[in-house]
Design a protein around this motif. Structure first.
Motif, PDB file in Angstrom:
ATOM      1  N   GLU A 110     -18.962  14.998  12.856  1.00  0.00           N
ATOM      2  CA  GLU A 110     -18.824  13.566  12.610  1.00  0.00           C
ATOM      3  C   GLU A 110     -19.104  12.866  13.929  1.00  0.00           C
ATOM      4  OE1 GLU A 110     -15.357  12.824   9.624  1.00  0.00           O
ATOM      5  OE2 GLU A 110     -14.817  14.488  10.970  1.00  0.00           O
ATOM      6  N   ALA A 111     -19.798  11.734  13.878  1.00  0.00           N
ATOM      7  CA  ALA A 111     -20.171  11.049  15.110  1.00  0.00           C
ATOM      8  C   ALA A 111     -20.146   9.540  14.909  1.00  0.00           C
ATOM      9  CB  ALA A 111     -21.561  11.493  15.561  1.00  0.00           C
ATOM     10  N   ALA A 112     -19.887   8.836  16.004  1.00  0.00           N
ATOM     11  CA  ALA A 112     -19.887   7.371  15.980  1.00  0.00           C
ATOM     12  C   ALA A 112     -20.250   6.845  17.365  1.00  0.00           C
ATOM     13  CB  ALA A 112     -18.514   6.841  15.566  1.00  0.00           C
ATOM     14  N   PHE A 113     -20.954   5.729  17.387  1.00  0.00           N
ATOM     15  CA  PHE A 113     -21.251   5.053  18.647  1.00  0.00           C
ATOM     16  C   PHE A 113     -19.999   4.335  19.130  1.00  0.00           C
ATOM     17  CE2 PHE A 113     -25.424   5.211  16.540  1.00  0.00           C
ATOM     18  CZ  PHE A 113     -26.170   5.803  17.540  1.00  0.00           C
ATOM     19  N   SER A 114     -19.850   4.256  20.448  1.00  0.00           N
ATOM     20  CA  SER A 114     -18.720   3.522  21.024  1.00  0.00           C
ATOM     21  C   SER A 114     -19.089   3.022  22.415  1.00  0.00           C
ATOM     22  CB  SER A 114     -17.471   4.411  21.087  1.00  0.00           C
ATOM     23  OG  SER A 114     -17.634   5.429  22.051  1.00  0.00           O
ATOM     24  N   ASP A 115     -18.274   2.150  22.936  1.00  0.00           N
ATOM     25  CA  ASP A 115     -18.367   1.704  24.332  1.00  0.00           C
ATOM     26  C   ASP A 115     -19.783   1.305  24.758  1.00  0.00           C
ATOM     27  OD1 ASP A 115     -15.615   2.156  24.599  1.00  0.00           O
ATOM     28  OD2 ASP A 115     -15.946   4.233  25.165  1.00  0.00           O
ATOM     29  N   PHE A 116     -20.332   0.325  24.064  1.00  0.00           N
ATOM     30  CA  PHE A 116     -21.653  -0.186  24.444  1.00  0.00           C
ATOM     31  C   PHE A 116     -21.552  -0.941  25.764  1.00  0.00           C
ATOM     32  CE2 PHE A 116     -22.035   0.472  19.931  1.00  0.00           C
ATOM     33  CZ  PHE A 116     -23.333   0.933  19.792  1.00  0.00           C
ATOM     34  N   HIS A 117     -22.583  -0.814  26.571  1.00  0.00           N
ATOM     35  CA  HIS A 117     -22.663  -1.580  27.816  1.00  0.00           C
ATOM     36  C   HIS A 117     -24.124  -1.965  28.042  1.00  0.00           C
ATOM     37  CE1 HIS A 117     -24.106   2.065  29.898  1.00  0.00           C
ATOM     38  NE2 HIS A 117     -23.201   2.692  29.178  1.00  0.00           N
ATOM     39  N   ARG A 118     -24.391  -2.648  29.109  1.00  0.00           N
ATOM     40  CA  ARG A 118     -25.713  -3.220  29.364  1.00  0.00           C
ATOM     41  C   ARG A 118     -26.846  -2.197  29.241  1.00  0.00           C
ATOM     42  NH1 ARG A 118     -29.048  -3.698  33.663  1.00  0.00           N
ATOM     43  NH2 ARG A 118     -27.575  -2.744  35.094  1.00  0.00           N
ATOM     44  N   CYS A 119     -26.638  -0.991  29.772  1.00  0.00           N
ATOM     45  CA  CYS A 119     -27.717   0.008  29.824  1.00  0.00           C
ATOM     46  C   CYS A 119     -27.499   1.209  28.911  1.00  0.00           C
ATOM     47  CB  CYS A 119     -27.879   0.516  31.262  1.00  0.00           C
ATOM     48  SG  CYS A 119     -28.368  -0.750  32.427  1.00  0.00           S
ATOM     49  N   GLY A 120     -26.486   1.174  28.066  1.00  0.00           N
ATOM     50  CA  GLY A 120     -26.273   2.359  27.251  1.00  0.00           C
ATOM     51  C   GLY A 120     -25.073   2.282  26.334  1.00  0.00           C
ATOM     52  N   PHE A 121     -24.580   3.460  25.994  1.00  0.00           N
ATOM     53  CA  PHE A 121     -23.515   3.587  25.004  1.00  0.00           C
ATOM     54  C   PHE A 121     -22.932   4.980  25.087  1.00  0.00           C
ATOM     55  CE2 PHE A 121     -27.679   4.501  23.270  1.00  0.00           C
ATOM     56  CZ  PHE A 121     -27.526   5.774  22.743  1.00  0.00           C
ATOM     57  N   ASP A 122     -21.795   5.171  24.456  1.00  0.00           N
ATOM     58  CA  ASP A 122     -21.179   6.485  24.301  1.00  0.00           C
ATOM     59  C   ASP A 122     -21.272   6.894  22.839  1.00  0.00           C
ATOM     60  OD1 ASP A 122     -20.486   6.261  26.954  1.00  0.00           O
ATOM     61  OD2 ASP A 122     -18.342   6.055  26.588  1.00  0.00           O
ATOM     62  N   ILE A 123     -21.161   8.184  22.605  1.00  0.00           N
ATOM     63  CA  ILE A 123     -21.020   8.717  21.250  1.00  0.00           C
ATOM     64  C   ILE A 123     -19.803   9.630  21.264  1.00  0.00           C
ATOM     65  CG2 ILE A 123     -22.045  10.076  19.386  1.00  0.00           C
ATOM     66  CD1 ILE A 123     -24.807   9.378  20.526  1.00  0.00           C
ATOM     67  N   VAL A 124     -18.935   9.478  20.263  1.00  0.00           N
ATOM     68  CA  VAL A 124     -17.784  10.369  20.113  1.00  0.00           C
ATOM     69  C   VAL A 124     -18.018  11.256  18.900  1.00  0.00           C
ATOM     70  CG1 VAL A 124     -16.110   8.909  21.292  1.00  0.00           C
ATOM     71  CG2 VAL A 124     -16.527   8.564  18.856  1.00  0.00           C
ATOM     72  N   TYR A 125     -17.474  12.479  18.971  1.00  0.00           N
ATOM     73  CA  TYR A 125     -17.729  13.496  17.949  1.00  0.00           C
ATOM     74  C   TYR A 125     -16.426  14.194  17.559  1.00  0.00           C
ATOM     75  CZ  TYR A 125     -22.251  13.385  20.447  1.00  0.00           C
ATOM     76  OH  TYR A 125     -23.412  13.012  21.080  1.00  0.00           O
ATOM     77  N   ARG A 126     -16.350  14.565  16.307  1.00  0.00           N
ATOM     78  CA  ARG A 126     -15.303  15.475  15.827  1.00  0.00           C
ATOM     79  C   ARG A 126     -16.030  16.608  15.107  1.00  0.00           C
ATOM     80  NH1 ARG A 126     -10.926  12.512  12.971  1.00  0.00           N
ATOM     81  NH2 ARG A 126     -12.544  12.115  11.428  1.00  0.00           N
ATOM     82  N   VAL A 127     -15.706  17.844  15.475  1.00  0.00           N
ATOM     83  CA  VAL A 127     -16.382  19.023  14.930  1.00  0.00           C
ATOM     84  C   VAL A 127     -15.350  19.864  14.197  1.00  0.00           C
ATOM     85  CG1 VAL A 127     -17.786  21.038  15.480  1.00  0.00           C
ATOM     86  CG2 VAL A 127     -17.907  18.999  16.954  1.00  0.00           C
ATOM     87  N   SER A 128     -15.622  20.173  12.939  1.00  0.00           N
ATOM     88  CA  SER A 128     -14.673  20.971  12.155  1.00  0.00           C
ATOM     89  C   SER A 128     -15.420  21.978  11.291  1.00  0.00           C
ATOM     90  CB  SER A 128     -13.804  20.063  11.280  1.00  0.00           C
ATOM     91  OG  SER A 128     -14.608  19.276  10.431  1.00  0.00           O
ATOM     92  N   ASP A 129     -14.709  23.017  10.893  1.00  0.00           N
ATOM     93  CA  ASP A 129     -15.255  24.006   9.970  1.00  0.00           C
ATOM     94  C   ASP A 129     -15.272  23.394   8.577  1.00  0.00           C
ATOM     95  OD1 ASP A 129     -16.021  26.587   8.862  1.00  0.00           O
ATOM     96  OD2 ASP A 129     -13.951  26.699   8.150  1.00  0.00           O
ATOM     97  N   LYS A 130     -16.414  23.419   7.925  1.00  0.00           N
ATOM     98  CA  LYS A 130     -16.552  22.787   6.605  1.00  0.00           C
ATOM     99  C   LYS A 130     -15.625  23.414   5.574  1.00  0.00           C
ATOM    100  CE  LYS A 130     -19.822  21.883   2.895  1.00  0.00           C
ATOM    101  NZ  LYS A 130     -21.161  22.132   2.373  1.00  0.00           N
ATOM    102  N   ALA A 131     -15.545  24.743   5.550  1.00  0.00           N
ATOM    103  CA  ALA A 131     -14.787  25.435   4.502  1.00  0.00           C
ATOM    104  C   ALA A 131     -13.290  25.195   4.599  1.00  0.00           C
ATOM    105  CB  ALA A 131     -15.075  26.934   4.554  1.00  0.00           C
ATOM    106  N   SER A 132     -12.745  25.250   5.807  1.00  0.00           N
ATOM    107  CA  SER A 132     -11.282  25.159   5.963  1.00  0.00           C
ATOM    108  C   SER A 132     -10.801  23.805   6.457  1.00  0.00           C
ATOM    109  CB  SER A 132     -10.807  26.232   6.956  1.00  0.00           C
ATOM    110  OG  SER A 132     -11.272  25.923   8.265  1.00  0.00           O
ATOM    111  N   GLY A 133     -11.708  23.019   7.033  1.00  0.00           N
ATOM    112  CA  GLY A 133     -11.300  21.755   7.646  1.00  0.00           C
ATOM    113  C   GLY A 133     -10.718  21.928   9.042  1.00  0.00           C
TER     114      GLY A 133
END
Length: 143
Positions: free
Chosen positions: A86-109
């Motif tokens: 899962e990913a989302a953009f965050s913390d935009f600034h003049r020259c860029g941005f951050d991306i945050v991620y959550r990684v999980s096993d699909k079968a078990s969560g």
């Protein structure tokens, strides 16, 4: 050493799945650090593409580059598992941005990792970071 603390949103605007291949697995029979970074790079490319943007080969000649990253490992990843990124953009600034991620096993969560990457928009011609074009900012910012 203090643990990395990341602030993640409650909901993510994008998700994609990637199956772990043999090449993602290290000598300890677990998802390797280098492989996770490569997978996060793939997710970033997919996220940008989902918004009609790309890292390189842009018409304006600009490129998106990594400035830094933080990864918090929660549990192991194993060969054959399908990971949900899962990913989302965050913390935009003049020259860029951050991306945050959550990684999980699909079968078990089961939560595998959390991460944050920082990105700059660069001009290879000028050799420096440049302002995000307004059209790109509008495409990436949450609506």
């Amino acid at each position: 050493m203090a643990k990395v603390a990341l602030t993640l949103p409650e909901a993510f605007s994008f998700s994609t799945e990637i199956s772990l291949l043999r090449g993602h697995i290290n000598a300890g029979n677990l998802l390797g650090n280098d492989a996770l970074i490569g997978l996060l790079n793939e997710v970033r490319a997919r996220l940008l593409a989902s918004r009609g943007e790309q890292e390189g080969r842009r018409e304006d000649g600009l490129v998106v580059v990594n400035a830094d990253m933080a990864v918090r490992y929660i549990s192991e990843g194993y060969y054959g598992e399908t990971l949900c990124f899962e990913a989302a953009f965050s913390d935009f600034h003049r020259c860029g941005f951050d991306i945050v991620y959550r990684v999980s096993d699909k079968a078990s969560g089961r939560l595998v990792a959390e991460a944050k990457t920082a990105h700059l928009l660069m001009s290879p011609t000028l050799g420096k970071a440049v302002d995000l074009p307004s059209a790109m900012l509008a495409a990436l910012k949450p609506k």
